[in-house]
Design a protein around this motif. Structure first.
Motif, PDB file in Angstrom:
ATOM      1  N   MET A  18       0.833  -1.209   0.000  1.00  0.00           N
ATOM      2  CA  MET A  18       0.000   0.000   0.000  1.00  0.00           C
ATOM      3  C   MET A  18       0.863   1.253   0.000  1.00  0.00           C
ATOM      4  SD  MET A  18      -3.101  -1.107   2.523  1.00  0.00           S
ATOM      5  CE  MET A  18      -4.012   0.402   2.304  1.00  0.00           C
ATOM      6  N   GLY A  19       1.987   1.224   0.710  1.00  0.00           N
ATOM      7  CA  GLY A  19       2.893   2.373   0.719  1.00  0.00           C
ATOM      8  C   GLY A  19       3.510   2.626  -0.645  1.00  0.00           C
ATOM      9  N   VAL A  20       3.946   1.575  -1.299  1.00  0.00           N
ATOM     10  CA  VAL A  20       4.528   1.719  -2.634  1.00  0.00           C
ATOM     11  C   VAL A  20       3.476   2.184  -3.621  1.00  0.00           C
ATOM     12  CG1 VAL A  20       5.531   0.414  -4.556  1.00  0.00           C
ATOM     13  CG2 VAL A  20       6.387   0.067  -2.243  1.00  0.00           C
ATOM     14  N   ARG A  21       2.279   1.643  -3.520  1.00  0.00           N
ATOM     15  CA  ARG A  21       1.193   2.019  -4.430  1.00  0.00           C
ATOM     16  C   ARG A  21       0.804   3.484  -4.250  1.00  0.00           C
ATOM     17  NH1 ARG A  21      -4.697  -0.437  -4.015  1.00  0.00           N
ATOM     18  NH2 ARG A  21      -4.832   1.305  -2.612  1.00  0.00           N
ATOM     19  N   SER A  22       0.760   3.970  -2.997  1.00  0.00           N
ATOM     20  CA  SER A  22       0.376   5.365  -2.768  1.00  0.00           C
ATOM     21  C   SER A  22       1.454   6.320  -3.259  1.00  0.00           C
ATOM     22  CB  SER A  22       0.074   5.611  -1.291  1.00  0.00           C
ATOM     23  OG  SER A  22       1.262   5.549  -0.529  1.00  0.00           O
ATOM     24  N   GLU A  23       2.721   5.927  -3.202  1.00  0.00           N
ATOM     25  CA  GLU A  23       3.790   6.783  -3.721  1.00  0.00           C
ATOM     26  C   GLU A  23       3.704   6.906  -5.232  1.00  0.00           C
ATOM     27  OE1 GLU A  23       7.651   5.609  -2.478  1.00  0.00           O
ATOM     28  OE2 GLU A  23       7.252   6.010  -0.370  1.00  0.00           O
ATOM     29  N   THR A  24       3.376   5.835  -5.918  1.00  0.00           N
ATOM     30  CA  THR A  24       3.287   5.908  -7.376  1.00  0.00           C
ATOM     31  C   THR A  24       2.037   6.665  -7.805  1.00  0.00           C
ATOM     32  OG1 THR A  24       2.184   3.754  -7.482  1.00  0.00           O
ATOM     33  CG2 THR A  24       4.570   3.771  -7.743  1.00  0.00           C
ATOM     34  N   ASP A  25       0.953   6.625  -7.033  1.00  0.00           N
ATOM     35  CA  ASP A  25      -0.274   7.342  -7.371  1.00  0.00           C
ATOM     36  C   ASP A  25      -0.114   8.846  -7.197  1.00  0.00           C
ATOM     37  OD1 ASP A  25      -1.494   4.971  -7.963  1.00  0.00           O
ATOM     38  OD2 ASP A  25      -2.646   4.858  -6.093  1.00  0.00           O
ATOM     39  N   THR A  26       0.657   9.276  -6.204  1.00  0.00           N
ATOM     40  CA  THR A  26       0.801  10.699  -5.918  1.00  0.00           C
ATOM     41  C   THR A  26       2.079  11.293  -6.515  1.00  0.00           C
ATOM     42  OG1 THR A  26       1.918  10.258  -3.815  1.00  0.00           O
ATOM     43  CG2 THR A  26      -0.487  10.503  -3.768  1.00  0.00           C
TER      44      THR A  26
END
Length: 65
Positions: free
Chosen positions: A45-53
């Motif tokens: 979830m942390g990696v996914r949120s960094e790529t989304d933002t």
């Protein structure tokens, strides 16, 4: 009584002298598996949120400029 040195088993059973040793996964194994799943989910979830933002590397615009 003479007994050979032994290493306890992780899963299954083993006869040692006139004793039988049983070892099977129980509550601790389930908790360990749950912790691994929670950590992997948090990392994902942390990696996914960094790529989304965009990684959070943008600076806010200044009102004084």
């Amino acid at each position: 009584m003479d007994i050979e040195p032994f290493t306890p088993i992780l899963i299954g059973w083993k006869k040692i002298a006139n004793f039988t040793q049983y070892s099977y996964p129980r509550e601790g194994s389930a908790l360990l598996l749950g912790a691994v799943v929670c950590f992997r989910t948090a990392i994902w979830m942390g990696v996914r949120s960094e790529t989304d933002t965009g990684g959070g590397e943008t600076e806010p615009e200044s009102a004084a400029a």
